[in-house]
Design a protein around this motif. Structure first.
Motif, mmCIF file in Angstrom:
data_model
loop_
_atom_site.group_PDB
_atom_site.id
_atom_site.type_symbol
_atom_site.label_atom_id
_atom_site.label_comp_id
_atom_site.label_asym_id
_atom_site.label_seq_id
_atom_site.Cartn_x
_atom_site.Cartn_y
_atom_site.Cartn_z
ATOM 1 N N SER A 83 -5.067 1.762 -0.996
ATOM 2 C CA SER A 83 -5.940 2.553 -0.119
ATOM 3 C C SER A 83 -5.721 2.239 1.355
ATOM 4 C CB SER A 83 -7.396 2.230 -0.453
ATOM 5 O OG SER A 83 -7.666 0.880 -0.093
ATOM 6 N N GLU A 135 4.369 0.258 -0.121
ATOM 7 C CA GLU A 135 3.712 0.954 -1.231
ATOM 8 C C GLU A 135 4.753 1.805 -1.955
ATOM 9 O OE1 GLU A 135 0.604 1.101 -2.811
ATOM 10 O OE2 GLU A 135 1.770 2.480 -4.045
ATOM 11 N N GLY A 161 8.365 -3.033 -2.940
ATOM 12 C CA GLY A 161 7.966 -4.245 -2.228
ATOM 13 C C GLY A 161 8.337 -5.532 -2.935
ATOM 14 N N ILE A 204 5.492 -3.111 -9.895
ATOM 15 C CA ILE A 204 6.573 -2.460 -10.631
ATOM 16 C C ILE A 204 7.781 -2.351 -9.729
ATOM 17 C CG2 ILE A 204 7.283 -0.285 -11.710
ATOM 18 C CD1 ILE A 204 4.462 -0.128 -12.826
HETATM 19 N N1 SAH Z 1 -4.783 -3.826 -1.616
HETATM 20 C C1 SAH Z 1 -4.968 -2.472 -2.064
HETATM 21 C C2 SAH Z 1 -4.987 -2.391 -3.567
HETATM 22 C C3 SAH Z 1 -3.662 -2.309 -4.093
HETATM 23 S S1 SAH Z 1 -3.501 -1.925 -5.813
HETATM 24 C C4 SAH Z 1 -6.225 -1.886 -1.488
HETATM 25 O O1 SAH Z 1 -6.883 -2.584 -0.718
HETATM 26 O O2 SAH Z 1 -6.503 -0.732 -1.769
HETATM 27 C C5 SAH Z 1 -1.774 -2.326 -5.918
HETATM 28 C C6 SAH Z 1 -0.864 -1.358 -5.245
HETATM 29 O O3 SAH Z 1 0.454 -1.863 -5.402
HETATM 30 C C7 SAH Z 1 -0.845 0.021 -5.894
HETATM 31 O O4 SAH Z 1 -1.119 0.982 -4.914
HETATM 32 C C8 SAH Z 1 0.570 0.167 -6.460
HETATM 33 O O5 SAH Z 1 1.073 1.471 -6.377
HETATM 34 C C9 SAH Z 1 1.334 -0.783 -5.542
HETATM 35 N N2 SAH Z 1 2.616 -1.272 -6.086
HETATM 36 C C10 SAH Z 1 2.918 -1.672 -7.334
HETATM 37 N N3 SAH Z 1 4.201 -2.093 -7.395
HETATM 38 C C11 SAH Z 1 4.710 -1.979 -6.132
HETATM 39 C C12 SAH Z 1 5.983 -2.271 -5.559
HETATM 40 N N4 SAH Z 1 6.996 -2.786 -6.248
HETATM 41 N N5 SAH Z 1 6.145 -2.019 -4.235
HETATM 42 C C13 SAH Z 1 5.134 -1.505 -3.493
HETATM 43 N N6 SAH Z 1 3.917 -1.216 -3.988
HETATM 44 C C14 SAH Z 1 3.696 -1.459 -5.297
#
Ligand code: SAH
Length: 225
Positions: free
Chosen positions: A95, A113, A141, A213
């Motif tokens: 978010s 993201e 990431g 992922i």
């Molecule tokens: N900190 C965020 C919550 C994140 S939930 C907040 O405050 O809203 C975790 C997020 O990591 C998700 O949006 C997911 O899409 C992302 N994510 C998962 N694997 C990822 C990757 N390899 N690289 C970047 N983003 C990733």
């Protein structure tokens, strides 16, 4: 630094969140507490879920992802020991809520993201709130952002199967990596502190995040999206 209205209609709910969910459960870092008192969390959840923004649990934000529970966010930020001059990398913009908090606490924030839709929405919210020290990158990431490294702190908001060594490599000397490590159902929050060529890995406590992922995360599987 952003200017966020201290007297919006959720200000008292936010104060209650800081008092009951954070301070009384042991969050001690006054800069983290003050930032969470300022950042309007309700602006980071879908409009239909605004009423849940300050409750004590994660909230769905689309694409099968969640904005983390306030306590979890505070606890990760505290463990990352962010200082005002720090350059920070966040993995998992989601978010953009934690991104805003990092922007309050550090000098410069890079946030990654994998879903462009979430990154775009986060970007709009952060611009609307006048955060000028944030760069959002749509990419995997788990490999970090070598072009912007080294970082004083790296905060991973998604669960990794093991501490991603690519991220440890991108820490500055005395840098901190905070990352949930474990299986898909439960993980342990790790704080990895780099000291020269060595790093000290401390397991903090059990937690539960959506999966990271990517190359150094879990393999992609449509059922987890
Ligand atoms: N900190 C965020 C919550 C994140 S939930 C907040 O405050 O809203 C975790 C997020 O990591 C998700 O949006 C997911 O899409 C992302 N994510 C998962 N694997 C990822 C990757 N390899 N690289 C970047 N983003 C990733």
């Amino acid at each position: 630094m952003a200017v966020s209205a201290p007297t919006d209609r959720f200000a008292s709910e936010r104060s209650t969140m800081v008092q009951r969910q954070l301070r009384s459960r042991g969050i001690r870092d006054e800069r983290v507490l003050a930032a969470m008192e300022r950042v309007p969390r309700h602006e980071f959840v879908p409009a239909a879920r605004e009423a849940e923004a300050y409750s004590d649990h994660p909230v769905n934000i689309g694409e099968g992802q969640t904005i983390s529970q306030p306590y979890m966010v505070a606890s990760m930020l505290e463990a990352a020991r962010i200082q005002p001059a720090d350059v920070v990398l966040e993995i998992g913009t989601g978010s953009g809520y934690q991104t805003a908090l990092l922007a309050e606490l550090a000098a410069e924030v890079f946030s990654m993201e994998r879903f462009a839709s979430l990154a775009d929405a986060a970007q709009r919210r952060l611009a609307h709130l006048n955060y000028a020290n944030v760069v959002i990158v749509v990419s995997d990431g788990s490999q970090g952002l070598p072009g912007a490294a080294p970082f004083d702190a790296i905060v991973v908001a998604a669960a990794a199967p093991a501490v991603p060594m690519a991220l440890v490599d991108q820490l500055r000397d005395n840098g901190r990596l905070v990352v949930p490590v474990g299986g898909l159902d439960e993980q342990v929050l790790h704080q990895v502190w780099k000291h020269g060529d060595e790093s000290v890995d401390r397991a903090l406590y059990a937690c539960r995040f959506v999966p990271l992922i990517g190359r150094y995360g879990f393999p992609s599987d449509p059922t987890w999206n």
